[in-house]
Write a protein that holds these residues in place. Sequence first.
Motif, PDB file in Angstrom:
ATOM      1  N   PHE A   1       0.873  -1.173   0.000  1.00 62.82           N
ATOM      2  CA  PHE A   1       0.000   0.000   0.000  1.00 62.82           C
ATOM      3  C   PHE A   1       0.911   1.224   0.000  1.00 62.82           C
ATOM      4  CE2 PHE A   1      -2.654  -3.239   1.932  1.00 62.82           C
ATOM      5  CZ  PHE A   1      -3.886  -3.024   1.335  1.00 62.82           C
ATOM      6  N   ASP A   2       0.405   2.327  -0.523  1.00 62.73           N
ATOM      7  CA  ASP A   2       1.200   3.549  -0.516  1.00 62.73           C
ATOM      8  C   ASP A   2       1.166   4.179   0.874  1.00 62.73           C
ATOM      9  OD1 ASP A   2       1.625   3.406  -3.326  1.00 62.73           O
ATOM     10  OD2 ASP A   2      -0.419   4.167  -3.615  1.00 62.73           O
ATOM     11  N   LEU A   3       0.072   3.953   1.552  1.00 66.83           N
ATOM     12  CA  LEU A   3      -0.189   4.716   2.771  1.00 66.83           C
ATOM     13  C   LEU A   3      -1.110   3.940   3.698  1.00 66.83           C
ATOM     14  CD1 LEU A   3      -0.294   7.583   4.205  1.00 66.83           C
ATOM     15  CD2 LEU A   3      -2.361   7.966   2.849  1.00 66.83           C
ATOM     16  N   GLU A   4      -0.876   4.087   5.020  1.00 68.52           N
ATOM     17  CA  GLU A   4      -1.822   3.519   5.974  1.00 68.52           C
ATOM     18  C   GLU A   4      -2.364   4.655   6.827  1.00 68.52           C
ATOM     19  OE1 GLU A   4      -0.742  -0.095   8.039  1.00 68.52           O
ATOM     20  OE2 GLU A   4      -1.744   0.552   9.876  1.00 68.52           O
ATOM     21  N   ILE A   5      -3.654   4.621   7.083  1.00 68.53           N
ATOM     22  CA  ILE A   5      -4.234   5.612   7.984  1.00 68.53           C
ATOM     23  C   ILE A   5      -4.596   4.880   9.268  1.00 68.53           C
ATOM     24  CG2 ILE A   5      -6.150   7.197   8.389  1.00 68.53           C
ATOM     25  CD1 ILE A   5      -6.248   7.561   5.318  1.00 68.53           C
ATOM     26  N   ILE A   6      -4.004   5.313  10.360  1.00 67.83           N
ATOM     27  CA  ILE A   6      -4.239   4.641  11.630  1.00 67.83           C
ATOM     28  C   ILE A   6      -5.193   5.463  12.483  1.00 67.83           C
ATOM     29  CG2 ILE A   6      -3.167   3.792  13.752  1.00 67.83           C
ATOM     30  CD1 ILE A   6      -0.541   3.557  12.128  1.00 67.83           C
ATOM     31  N   VAL A   7      -6.357   4.903  12.755  1.00 62.04           N
ATOM     32  CA  VAL A   7      -7.280   5.554  13.678  1.00 62.04           C
ATOM     33  C   VAL A   7      -6.916   5.026  15.059  1.00 62.04           C
ATOM     34  CG1 VAL A   7      -9.678   5.836  14.375  1.00 62.04           C
ATOM     35  CG2 VAL A   7      -9.095   5.723  11.947  1.00 62.04           C
ATOM     36  N   SER A   8      -6.442   5.918  15.900  1.00 69.14           N
ATOM     37  CA  SER A   8      -5.920   5.489  17.189  1.00 69.14           C
ATOM     38  C   SER A   8      -6.973   4.769  18.024  1.00 69.14           C
ATOM     39  CB  SER A   8      -5.375   6.692  17.948  1.00 69.14           C
ATOM     40  OG  SER A   8      -4.928   6.286  19.215  1.00 69.14           O
ATOM     41  N   ASN A   9      -8.137   5.353  18.132  1.00 72.66           N
ATOM     42  CA  ASN A   9      -9.199   4.747  18.944  1.00 72.66           C
ATOM     43  C   ASN A   9     -10.527   4.907  18.224  1.00 72.66           C
ATOM     44  OD1 ASN A   9     -11.111   3.994  20.787  1.00 72.66           O
ATOM     45  ND2 ASN A   9     -10.238   5.169  22.499  1.00 72.66           N
ATOM     46  N   ILE A  10     -11.037   3.783  17.697  1.00 78.19           N
ATOM     47  CA  ILE A  10     -12.232   3.906  16.857  1.00 78.19           C
ATOM     48  C   ILE A  10     -13.488   4.270  17.648  1.00 78.19           C
ATOM     49  CG2 ILE A  10     -11.409   2.345  15.060  1.00 78.19           C
ATOM     50  CD1 ILE A  10     -13.458   0.290  16.275  1.00 78.19           C
ATOM     51  N   LYS A  11     -13.384   4.228  18.975  1.00 79.08           N
ATOM     52  CA  LYS A  11     -14.560   4.609  19.757  1.00 79.08           C
ATOM     53  C   LYS A  11     -14.714   6.122  19.836  1.00 79.08           C
ATOM     54  CE  LYS A  11     -15.443   0.564  22.510  1.00 79.08           C
ATOM     55  NZ  LYS A  11     -15.340  -0.045  23.850  1.00 79.08           N
ATOM     56  N   LYS A  12     -13.629   6.826  19.522  1.00 79.99           N
ATOM     57  CA  LYS A  12     -13.709   8.288  19.480  1.00 79.99           C
ATOM     58  C   LYS A  12     -14.241   8.676  18.109  1.00 79.99           C
ATOM     59  CE  LYS A  12     -11.522   9.070  23.513  1.00 79.99           C
ATOM     60  NZ  LYS A  12     -10.057   8.946  23.681  1.00 79.99           N
ATOM     61  N   GLU A  13     -15.473   9.157  18.115  1.00 79.28           N
ATOM     62  CA  GLU A  13     -16.171   9.443  16.864  1.00 79.28           C
ATOM     63  C   GLU A  13     -15.366  10.366  15.943  1.00 79.28           C
ATOM     64  OE1 GLU A  13     -19.038   8.475  14.316  1.00 79.28           O
ATOM     65  OE2 GLU A  13     -18.549   7.563  16.254  1.00 79.28           O
ATOM     66  N   GLN A  14     -14.767  11.403  16.538  1.00 83.00           N
ATOM     67  CA  GLN A  14     -14.051  12.380  15.718  1.00 83.00           C
ATOM     68  C   GLN A  14     -12.847  11.750  15.020  1.00 83.00           C
ATOM     69  OE1 GLN A  14     -12.492  15.748  17.880  1.00 83.00           O
ATOM     70  NE2 GLN A  14     -12.281  16.991  16.034  1.00 83.00           N
ATOM     71  N   GLU A  15     -12.151  10.866  15.741  1.00 82.02           N
ATOM     72  CA  GLU A  15     -10.997  10.193  15.155  1.00 82.02           C
ATOM     73  C   GLU A  15     -11.434   9.314  13.989  1.00 82.02           C
ATOM     74  OE1 GLU A  15      -8.552   8.101  17.981  1.00 82.02           O
ATOM     75  OE2 GLU A  15      -8.519   9.776  19.384  1.00 82.02           O
ATOM     76  N   LEU A  16     -12.463   8.543  14.226  1.00 78.74           N
ATOM     77  CA  LEU A  16     -12.940   7.612  13.210  1.00 78.74           C
ATOM     78  C   LEU A  16     -13.414   8.364  11.964  1.00 78.74           C
ATOM     79  CD1 LEU A  16     -13.429   4.659  12.516  1.00 78.74           C
ATOM     80  CD2 LEU A  16     -15.715   4.865  13.495  1.00 78.74           C
ATOM     81  N   GLN A  17     -14.208   9.418  12.191  1.00 82.59           N
ATOM     82  CA  GLN A  17     -14.746  10.167  11.055  1.00 82.59           C
ATOM     83  C   GLN A  17     -13.632  10.829  10.246  1.00 82.59           C
ATOM     84  OE1 GLN A  17     -17.543   9.601   9.885  1.00 82.59           O
ATOM     85  NE2 GLN A  17     -18.161   8.436  11.710  1.00 82.59           N
ATOM     86  N   THR A  18     -12.673  11.431  10.934  1.00 82.08           N
ATOM     87  CA  THR A  18     -11.559  12.065  10.228  1.00 82.08           C
ATOM     88  C   THR A  18     -10.775  11.032   9.433  1.00 82.08           C
ATOM     89  OG1 THR A  18     -11.390  13.598  12.077  1.00 82.08           O
ATOM     90  CG2 THR A  18      -9.590  13.606  10.487  1.00 82.08           C
ATOM     91  N   GLY A  19     -10.540   9.886  10.074  1.00 87.70           N
ATOM     92  CA  GLY A  19      -9.814   8.805   9.404  1.00 87.70           C
ATOM     93  C   GLY A  19     -10.521   8.381   8.127  1.00 87.70           C
ATOM     94  N   LYS A  20     -11.825   8.210   8.241  1.00 89.39           N
ATOM     95  CA  LYS A  20     -12.605   7.766   7.074  1.00 89.39           C
ATOM     96  C   LYS A  20     -12.579   8.806   5.960  1.00 89.39           C
ATOM     97  CE  LYS A  20     -16.008   4.578   9.012  1.00 89.39           C
ATOM     98  NZ  LYS A  20     -17.412   4.470   9.457  1.00 89.39           N
ATOM     99  N   LYS A  21     -12.673  10.079   6.371  1.00 86.76           N
ATOM    100  CA  LYS A  21     -12.688  11.150   5.380  1.00 86.76           C
ATOM    101  C   LYS A  21     -11.360  11.180   4.614  1.00 86.76           C
ATOM    102  CE  LYS A  21     -13.019  15.763   5.740  1.00 86.76           C
ATOM    103  NZ  LYS A  21     -13.039  16.920   6.629  1.00 86.76           N
ATOM    104  N   LEU A  22     -10.250  11.097   5.367  1.00 86.74           N
ATOM    105  CA  LEU A  22      -8.931  11.093   4.734  1.00 86.74           C
ATOM    106  C   LEU A  22      -8.801   9.881   3.816  1.00 86.74           C
ATOM    107  CD1 LEU A  22      -6.665  12.096   7.752  1.00 86.74           C
ATOM    108  CD2 LEU A  22      -6.983  13.396   5.644  1.00 86.74           C
ATOM    109  N   TYR A  23      -9.312   8.775   4.292  1.00 93.93           N
ATOM    110  CA  TYR A  23      -9.238   7.523   3.535  1.00 93.93           C
ATOM    111  C   TYR A  23      -9.944   7.675   2.188  1.00 93.93           C
ATOM    112  CZ  TYR A  23     -10.392   2.645   2.350  1.00 93.93           C
ATOM    113  OH  TYR A  23     -10.564   1.443   1.716  1.00 93.93           O
ATOM    114  N   GLU A  24     -11.149   8.228   2.239  1.00 92.04           N
ATOM    115  CA  GLU A  24     -11.902   8.378   0.996  1.00 92.04           C
ATOM    116  C   GLU A  24     -11.212   9.337   0.041  1.00 92.04           C
ATOM    117  OE1 GLU A  24     -16.015   9.101   2.173  1.00 92.04           O
ATOM    118  OE2 GLU A  24     -15.858   7.058   2.995  1.00 92.04           O
ATOM    119  N   GLU A  25     -10.715  10.415   0.595  1.00 88.89           N
ATOM    120  CA  GLU A  25     -10.067  11.428  -0.223  1.00 88.89           C
ATOM    121  C   GLU A  25      -8.793  10.866  -0.883  1.00 88.89           C
ATOM    122  OE1 GLU A  25     -11.340  14.232  -0.972  1.00 88.89           O
ATOM    123  OE2 GLU A  25      -9.604  14.869  -2.174  1.00 88.89           O
TER     124      GLU A  25
END
Length: 574
Positions: free
Chosen positions: A480-504
């Motif tokens: 993979f070129d890149l990995e996005i690590i969401v530190s704690n998926i229970k933190k909504e803000q972390e998860l959402q930001t991770g997903k957004k970056l992932y999609e982009e």
Amino acid sequence: MRFSEAFIYTLKEAPSDAVLPSHIYLIRGGFVQSVGAGLYNFLPLGKRVLDKVRTVIKEELDNAGCQEVDLAFVTPSELWKESGRYEKYGKELLRFKDRKDAEYVLGPTHEEMMVNLARAYLKSYKQLPVNLYQIKTKFRDEIRPRFGLMRGREFLMKDGYSFHKDEESMIKDGFEKMEKTYSKIFNRLGLDFRIVEADSGAIGGSGSKEFMVLAESGEDTIVVCEECEYGANIEAAVRANPKAPHEANEEYEKPEMVFGKFLTPDVKTIEELSEFFLIDPYYLLKVVAKKALYDGGEEKIVLFGIRGSDELQEVKACNAVDANELADVSDEELENAGLVPGFMGPKDLPKEITFIADKLLEGEESVIAGANEKDYHFVGLNLKELNLTYKDLAEVKEGDACAKCGGKLKYTKGIEVGHIFQLGTRYSAPMKAEFLDENGKSKPYVMGTYGIGVSRLLAAIIEQHHDEKGPIWTKESAPFDLEIIVSNIKKEQELQTGKKLYEELSKNFDVLLDDRKERFGFKMNDYELLGIPYAIIVGKKIQDGIVEIVDRKTLQKQEVKADEAVEKIKGLLA
RNA sequence: CGGAGUGUAGCGCAGUCUGGUAGCGCACCUGGUUUGGGACCAGGGGGUCGAAGGUUCGAGUCCUUUCACUCCGACCA
């Protein structure tokens, strides 16, 4: 790809037999799974790397005007008999019969198949040159597979074959072009390599060069010059003739010998002999006995004579007697042949014994050698009177002088990842693969053949690029070129930001999103074990709009604003 | 090919000497706590002990055969 759904399973412990970093990390990281001696399953991660490497190879070859084909893996024995390699290739060739009792072999390399293909279509010089290749599984029943992907029995190889109307075209449009193309490929993969002269082995042909990735764990010893560009596999390395001790060292007097037979009870080894006569081993004739194996199970005892100061290079010796293989010979077998172990020499040998002498001995008028009689050696033996055959047999030692520039030669270790051969008509002539030239004359193609160990490259890349945490894939080889690590998926803000970056970022890159319900440390360790070039960590600092970018090579973390991360990554991966 | 060693759960291993109902860690499942560097507690699933034959009341353990795998060597006259 979401990590939570991916078929990626890492291990804390590696199998106890894995020794090399490449072997350990490939298994621990879940790239491959071992299934038997020299057999591996490629898991999704490993397959991704394989495909990346394959893409680089294909792009460069296609650029160079080569065309990809895909030949049958199971090949009729007939073709191998036609080329004369059925016996010669030995036990590495896996042979079997089908239900009709027809004989087949699993292709270990495809010269025969490719020549068979070419001769059906290439009838005129106007169609030449042609360069065909494939990237395909090969099978070689290796004596001792080991080191994971480094030496498997089943492996992925790129094999290419070029067909030319003459020698000149083969060298210019084939060999030299491929040398350049291969260099491009290995450079793109981020490898530090050296091109060296090599032995042609079972493939046959004249000139050949190997592409060696420099690594301590390499299985091949290569000889390189400290001064000039000279480099060669030890199996093919040459040197400037070493000077005799009396020439090199003024204080050493040239030993005067009068011919005669000396009683040397129980003095058998070169060391003992050297002490017995108080003489430098250079002036002694060392005899190494081997059994040469030929087609049809024929065996022949051969004696090789070299200076006592040298070692026998077995591949050179094997080539010197044109054997398929050399094997050790027991004292008993020697005695049965009328020889006296410990006291063998070139003079007064039984008639049927072949004796080959190293070229460094040519013209030697005075040596000490075994008398072929128990407890006796000849002193002052004049080899000129014996009418011997001379070949290059000695192994180049560290410190010997370079034949090209006189510089010092030294050893280094390498992993053979590519090998290019000038084949000539080695296959086309016996297989009657011919074309009509400008004068309407029928001629066999002049061929070149070119190989790259694709699966071995994965191991080679790791051997050259890893740290104590895991592999560090180069840009063009990473799963993979890149990995996005969401530190704690229970933190909504972390998860959402991770997903957004992932999609982009997924629009432009292969991205792995670690959205597993695990702790941060666990995910970091996995990231390091996967060896992906960069990671974005989305963690606590997201409250201030900050994420971190990790460089796998340095493991340095760099804070950036979340909304600038995409541009930043684009810059890094460009 | 020669020499040495190992086969017990997906992986890493103990148990074999001295025969007596197969264990540990990781991984996996359930519940709970935890969440920035491989967490913890409780409960749970999973192995015809490489295979075949033999000895024995009883074999992972002893004997025989066999298969597989791993390591080392291939350099000596």
